[in-house]
Design an enzyme around this catalytic site. Structure first.
Site, short mmCIF file in Angstrom:
data_model
loop_
_atom_site.label_atom_id
_atom_site.label_comp_id
_atom_site.label_asym_id
_atom_site.label_seq_id
_atom_site.Cartn_x
_atom_site.Cartn_y
_atom_site.Cartn_z
N TYR A 1 -16.76 18.66 -12.56
CA TYR A 1 -17.21 17.27 -12.71
C TYR A 1 -18.25 16.94 -11.63
O TYR A 1 -18.07 17.27 -10.45
CB TYR A 1 -15.98 16.35 -12.59
CG TYR A 1 -16.32 14.90 -12.66
CD1 TYR A 1 -16.77 14.33 -13.84
CD2 TYR A 1 -16.19 14.08 -11.54
CE1 TYR A 1 -17.08 12.99 -13.90
CE2 TYR A 1 -16.50 12.73 -11.60
CZ TYR A 1 -16.95 12.19 -12.79
OH TYR A 1 -17.25 10.86 -12.85
N LYS B 1 -9.65 8.86 -18.58
CA LYS B 1 -10.09 9.50 -19.82
C LYS B 1 -8.97 9.52 -20.85
O LYS B 1 -8.56 8.49 -21.31
CB LYS B 1 -10.64 10.89 -19.49
CG LYS B 1 -11.58 10.92 -18.27
CD LYS B 1 -12.87 10.17 -18.47
CE LYS B 1 -13.68 9.93 -17.20
NZ LYS B 1 -13.93 11.10 -16.36
N ASP C 1 -8.42 20.65 -12.11
CA ASP C 1 -8.70 19.35 -12.74
C ASP C 1 -8.40 19.50 -14.23
O ASP C 1 -9.09 20.22 -14.94
CB ASP C 1 -10.17 18.96 -12.49
CG ASP C 1 -10.51 17.57 -13.02
OD1 ASP C 1 -9.90 17.15 -14.01
OD2 ASP C 1 -11.42 16.93 -12.45
N ARG D 1 0.82 -1.21 0.00
CA ARG D 1 0.00 0.00 0.00
C ARG D 1 0.86 1.26 0.00
O ARG D 1 0.38 2.36 -0.26
CB ARG D 1 -0.97 0.00 1.19
CG ARG D 1 -2.09 0.98 1.01
CD ARG D 1 -3.28 0.90 1.99
NE ARG D 1 -3.26 -0.09 3.00
CZ ARG D 1 -2.69 0.05 4.20
NH1 ARG D 1 -2.09 1.18 4.52
NH2 ARG D 1 -2.74 -0.93 5.08
C1 LIG Z 1 -14.24 11.30 -14.99
C2 LIG Z 1 -13.78 12.55 -14.34
C3 LIG Z 1 -13.40 12.56 -12.98
C4 LIG Z 1 -13.51 11.35 -12.10
O1 LIG Z 1 -12.59 10.37 -12.49
P1 LIG Z 1 -12.84 8.78 -12.29
O2 LIG Z 1 -11.60 8.22 -12.85
O3 LIG Z 1 -14.08 8.44 -13.04
O4 LIG Z 1 -12.99 8.55 -10.83
C5 LIG Z 1 -12.93 13.75 -12.46
N1 LIG Z 1 -12.86 14.88 -13.21
C6 LIG Z 1 -13.22 14.90 -14.50
C7 LIG Z 1 -13.13 16.17 -15.27
C8 LIG Z 1 -13.69 13.74 -15.11
O5 LIG Z 1 -14.07 13.78 -16.40
#
Ligand SMILES: *Cc1c(COP(=O)(O)O)cnc(C)c1O
Length: 392
Positions: free
Chosen positions: A103, A216, A191, A52
């Site tokens: 998000y 993504k 983000d 971990r």
């Molecule tokens: C999908 C997404 C998240 C969350 O990510 P996960 O990998 O699905 O937990 C956070 N911010 C943005 C802009 C996203 O598109």
């Protein structure tokens, strides 16, 4: 990792970096790719001690992501686990200013923590720099500053940016907001999932920490969930790593390896997807069944000039409103044969969905369709989209 760029060497182009960062040292007879290290524990007498704490495959991925963003990366089990680790650094009650177009999961997390009395959350439109700074000032000056431990972020609070915003593709001025917010003693998280470090590097604009859903564009194949934080300082990164170890939101080594493999083709995937997105945005804007197209690459977009200055390209995500509202938009999405109706974005396959179908997206225009443009042939995509549009 041996391939971290050295400060006084010229920085290679990102298209080169994505191919070479995070590889093992060049040893005759050694592998050119990192191993998937499957182990829950390590021989005593060194570090890491336990699975971990750390893992060599995570380290390879983190060297690549940290190198691309120009900071120190820590990988997490998902994007939202990375978001949660950043939020967890705030003192109690923490203060967060966030865009209404951040998000969904991030907004739900903030609302949940706020409902337990541990956060004060103010929602703003971060494309309005003056209004955002005013909201930050009001929050900082409000009574009830957290006492006790300041948390790693100090008592000031956090501005949470996501630019372009989702799904309105608004553009926030990162450098101007960072300057104003730092003067108030607040920190800034960005983000960077939509833009990727190929199009935008928020740490270079002064942000304190970047967050990614590597699920993504970085992974790029819609087959894995993973996240990362990229901190501007070693102290902040150490605090985030500690959160990962304590919360146990650790990546699987194979998932980390898959994301690193995806990053190898990030530049060519982004090049194709962005070119097709620009092409489709133009064609959609001219279609009689489309009311408005939101894409920072269009001169008509309110954030067009800012995006051109702040980003290396306008990205591969756009949204458009289908004339006729919710029903027409659902029918259009369902009529697509190539573009796939599904949530998420950033994969090689084109995905689309009517965002208003989710109860948490009640404020988005009912006919709004978000399109994540993949790497298929652009003419095939247009044939699919225009065919679906002509049916509504
Ligand atoms: C999908 C997404 C998240 C969350 O990510 P996960 O990998 O699905 O937990 C956070 N911010 C943005 C802009 C996203 O598109």
């Amino acid at each position: 990792m041996s391939d971290q760029p050295v400060a006084d060497e010229p920085r290679p182009a990102t298209a080169t970096q994505v191919v070479h960062l995070g590889r093992p040292p060049r040893v005759p007879g050694g592998p050119v790719n990192p191993d998937v290290t499957l182990t829950s524990t390590y021989h005593q007498g060194g570090v890491p001690i336990y699975g971990r704490d750390d893992n060599p495959t995570w380290q390879a991925l983190e060297a690549a992501v940290g190198g691309l963003e120009g900071g120190r990366a820590t990988s997490f089990a998902s994007g939202l686990a990375a978001v949660a680790a950043v939020v967890e650094l705030l003192p109690v009650p923490g203060r967060v200013v966030v865009d209404g177009g951040a998000y969904n999961g991030t907004r739900q997390l903030l609302a949940d923590v706020a409902s337990r009395g541990r956060l004060r959350v103010v929602t703003v439109d971060t494309t309005d720099t003056a209004a955002t700074l005013e909201a930050c000032r009001a929050l900082v000056e409000a009574p009830g500053r957290p006492s006790g431990s300041d948390g790693e972020f100090g008592a000031g609070g956090l501005l949470w940016l996501e630019t372009p915003t989702n799904p309105l593709l608004g553009i926030a001025d990162i450098a101007a907001l960072v300057e104003g917010v730092h003067a108030l003693g607040m920190h800034v998280a960005v983000d960077n999932t939509f833009a990727t470090p190929l199009l935008q590097r928020p740490l270079e604009h002064g942000a304190d920490v970047v967050v990614h859903s590597m699920t993504k564009f970085l992974a790029g194949h819609s087959d894995v969930l993973l996240g990362a934080t990229v901190a501007a300082t070693a102290d902040l990164d150490a605090a985030l790593r500690r959160r990962r170890t304590l919360h146990g939101a650790v990546p699987g080594p194979f998932e980390a390896w898959l994301v690193l493999r995806g990053i190898r083709t990030l530049a060519v995937r982004m090049e194709r997807s962005c070119a097709s997105a620009a092409d489709l945005a133009q064609r959609l804007a001219a279609h009689p069944a489309v009311e408005v197209v939101r894409y920072p690459g269009l001169a008509s977009h309110p954030g067009h000039r800012l995006a051109a200055a702040q980003m290396a390209g306008p990205g591969a995500v756009l949204s458009f409103d289908v004339a006729g509202g919710a029903e027409a938009a659902e029918a259009m999405v369902a009529a697509c044969r190539l573009a796939t109706p599904a949530t998420s974005l950033g994969g090689v396959e084109t995905l689309l969905e009517r965002r208003g179908r989710y109860p948490s997206e009640r404020r988005t225009p009912p006919g709004l369709v978000r399109l994540s443009v993949g790497i298929e042939d652009a003419d095939d995509l247009w044939a699919d989209l225009s065919g679906a549009l002509s049916g509504v």
